[in-house]
Write an enzyme that holds these catalytic residues in place. Structure first.
Site, PDB file in Angstrom:
ATOM      1  N   LYS A 193       0.806  -1.220   0.000  1.00  0.00           N
ATOM      2  CA  LYS A 193       0.000   0.000   0.000  1.00  0.00           C
ATOM      3  C   LYS A 193       0.841   1.274   0.000  1.00  0.00           C
ATOM      4  CE  LYS A 193      -3.453  -0.486  -0.627  1.00  0.00           C
ATOM      5  NZ  LYS A 193      -3.998  -0.814  -1.982  1.00  0.00           N
ATOM      6  N   THR A 194       1.828   1.303  -0.870  1.00  0.00           N
ATOM      7  CA  THR A 194       2.661   2.501  -1.061  1.00  0.00           C
ATOM      8  C   THR A 194       2.692   2.913  -2.533  1.00  0.00           C
ATOM      9  OG1 THR A 194       4.630   1.115  -1.270  1.00  0.00           O
ATOM     10  CG2 THR A 194       4.143   2.006   0.931  1.00  0.00           C
ATOM     11  N   ALA A 195       1.666   2.527  -3.298  1.00  0.00           N
ATOM     12  CA  ALA A 195       1.613   2.714  -4.758  1.00  0.00           C
ATOM     13  C   ALA A 195       2.541   1.734  -5.460  1.00  0.00           C
ATOM     14  CB  ALA A 195       1.938   4.143  -5.168  1.00  0.00           C
ATOM     15  N   THR A 238       1.949  -1.310  -6.728  1.00  0.00           N
ATOM     16  CA  THR A 238       1.426  -1.918  -7.954  1.00  0.00           C
ATOM     17  C   THR A 238       1.461  -0.934  -9.109  1.00  0.00           C
ATOM     18  OG1 THR A 238       0.005  -3.423  -6.702  1.00  0.00           O
ATOM     19  CG2 THR A 238      -0.576  -3.049  -9.005  1.00  0.00           C
ATOM     20  N   SER A 239       1.117   0.321  -8.831  1.00  0.00           N
ATOM     21  CA  SER A 239       1.169   1.342  -9.880  1.00  0.00           C
ATOM     22  C   SER A 239       2.583   1.467 -10.442  1.00  0.00           C
ATOM     23  CB  SER A 239       0.711   2.688  -9.324  1.00  0.00           C
ATOM     24  OG  SER A 239      -0.639   2.636  -8.917  1.00  0.00           O
ATOM     25  N   HIS A 283      10.500  -8.030  -7.966  1.00  0.00           N
ATOM     26  CA  HIS A 283       9.664  -7.262  -7.040  1.00  0.00           C
ATOM     27  C   HIS A 283       8.825  -8.220  -6.192  1.00  0.00           C
ATOM     28  CE1 HIS A 283       5.678  -7.793  -9.090  1.00  0.00           C
ATOM     29  NE2 HIS A 283       6.459  -8.035 -10.127  1.00  0.00           N
ATOM     30  N   HIS A 330       6.794  -8.543  -1.867  1.00  0.00           N
ATOM     31  CA  HIS A 330       6.655  -8.076  -0.486  1.00  0.00           C
ATOM     32  C   HIS A 330       7.605  -8.867   0.419  1.00  0.00           C
ATOM     33  CE1 HIS A 330       3.419  -5.564  -1.705  1.00  0.00           C
ATOM     34  NE2 HIS A 330       2.548  -6.533  -1.898  1.00  0.00           N
ATOM     35  N   SER A 340      -0.638   2.246 -15.752  1.00  0.00           N
ATOM     36  CA  SER A 340       0.272   2.496 -14.642  1.00  0.00           C
ATOM     37  C   SER A 340      -0.397   3.169 -13.448  1.00  0.00           C
ATOM     38  CB  SER A 340       1.457   3.346 -15.122  1.00  0.00           C
ATOM     39  OG  SER A 340       2.156   2.674 -16.127  1.00  0.00           O
ATOM     40  N   THR A 354      -7.575   2.029  -4.115  1.00  0.00           N
ATOM     41  CA  THR A 354      -8.362   1.311  -3.121  1.00  0.00           C
ATOM     42  C   THR A 354      -9.805   1.809  -3.150  1.00  0.00           C
ATOM     43  OG1 THR A 354      -6.421   1.043  -1.729  1.00  0.00           O
ATOM     44  CG2 THR A 354      -8.555   0.734  -0.673  1.00  0.00           C
ATOM     45  N   LYS A 404     -12.528   3.934   0.135  1.00  0.00           N
ATOM     46  CA  LYS A 404     -11.656   4.485   1.186  1.00  0.00           C
ATOM     47  C   LYS A 404     -12.189   5.822   1.669  1.00  0.00           C
ATOM     48  CE  LYS A 404      -7.505   5.984   0.180  1.00  0.00           C
ATOM     49  NZ  LYS A 404      -6.074   6.004  -0.195  1.00  0.00           N
TER      50      LYS A 404
END
Length: 353
Positions: free
Chosen positions: A80-82, A84-85, A137, A139, A282, A287, A290
């Site tokens: 959750k820090t961007a 995936t983008s 890449h 986690h 991109s 989310t 939210k």
């Protein structure tokens, strides 16, 4: 009257003084031009000497090209820090820039590898020649390759985010997912409780302990890294950020991060800035459902020692990123542009024969 004639300079003296002043200015101007010309000449000679050396050692250039193909980038992405983008940019560019992208999929998204898996991973990354150049890449927490006796370390990069913003995003992601894979059932799906309601009720999913994530991801595979509230872990995470990572960006300034990576690693990220600004894929992940937390909920989290440590790490990363950016990028008319090369080589010996 005779005294005035003695005191006042004659017109010839005035003309002489004027001529001297003009000559002085002219000479100073010529000296400056000569200095500039000498500087240009020295740089031209230096460039000529560099070219001659490169021609005499063309095999070294071939070796350098081979070394560029041996590069491995690891993005041990914090959730959750961007992430995936940003990763989508790497996928969009891999065919065009001729490199491989590999996702590190750990069981149950466990960020800590077993010792035997650490050995396997290091061996894969360093020896899997068919996959190089490679962008990995996943986690996973930082892994120190030097412990395993390798001669060439990977390049680490990462992104961090305001700790409360990251937790809020993760809280709603577990319940509502995102627009990247909207049909996928999430672990907490069906729970309609808002983040504010969770904080008011003292729920576990919004507890300060859930903030403890960015520090251990940068700290690594030491047991103390995962002891919530460890000051040693905080200092180790800071040390790794400045010593083991080539660049760490922030979610809030993602475009600047992409631009700087394109400048520093064009082998992987050539065209990334334009893709980020104009591409659709991109920016896809957002989310769902939210809701921003209230000031009261934020204040409650900020009272905890864990938030203070995670926020200290975030502020440290932000300051470092802005320092690097200040020496690499300038703004003009609202647009960012990269600074040109600001060094050259001179006084190269031995001289070419």
């Amino acid at each position: 009257m005779g005294l005035l004639r003695v005191i006042m300079p004659s017109k010839y003296q005035l003309l002489a003084l004027l001529a001297f002043a003009i000559a002085t200015v002219f000479l100073e101007n010529q000296i400056q031009k000569l200095e500039k010309s000498r500087g240009k000449l020295e740089r031209a000679i230096a460039r000529h000497e560099v070219r001659e050396i490169e021609e005499r050692h063309s095999h070294v250039g071939a070796h350098g090209a081979a070394a560029e193909e041996d590069v491995v980038v690891i993005y041990n992405r914090v959730p959750k820090t961007a992430s995936t983008s940003f990763t989508n940019i790497a996928y969009d560019l891999c065919s065009r820039n001729h490199y491989h992208v590999l996702h590190i999929n750990t069981s149950k998204n466990n960020p800590v590898m077993s010792l035997q898996d650490q050995v396997r991973f290091v061996k894969n990354v360093t020896s899997w020649k068919e996959m190089k150049p490679a962008f990995y890449h996943g986690h996973v927490s930082f892994l120190d390759f030097t412990k395993f006796g390798v001669t060439r370390n990977p390049i680490y990069i990462n992104i961090v985010r305001d700790p409360v913003e990251r937790l809020v995003s993760y809280y709603y992601f577990l319940r509502f997912g995102d627009d990247y894979r909207p049909g996928l059932r999430r672990r907490k799906q069906g729970d309609k409780k808002t983040f504010d309601e969770c904080v008011a009720a003292g729920g576990s999913d919004c507890a300060p302990e859930k903030l403890w994530l960015q520090i251990p991801f940068f700290c690594g595979h030491y047991s103390e890294c995962w002891n919530i509230g460890s000051h040693w872990a905080l200092e180790q995470a800071k040390y790794n950020l400045v010593n083991e990572y080539m660049l760490v960006g922030v979610t809030e300034e993602l475009e600047d991060f992409v631009m700087m990576l394109e400048a520093a690693l064009p082998r992987f990220f050539k065209g990334a800035t334009e893709l980020y600004r104009t591409g659709k894929k991109s920016h896809l992940r957002k989310t769902s459902e939210k809701k921003p937390p209230t000031k009261e909920s934020i204040a409650r989290l900020q009272q905890s020692a864990i938030w203070k440590m995670e926020n200290e790490f975030y502020e440290f990363a932000l300051e470092q990123f802005q320092f690097v950016r200040a020496h690499a990028v300038r703004e003009k008319d609202g647009e960012l542009y990269l600074l040109a090369q600001n060094f050259f080589y001179e006084k190269i010996y031995p001289k070419a024969t």
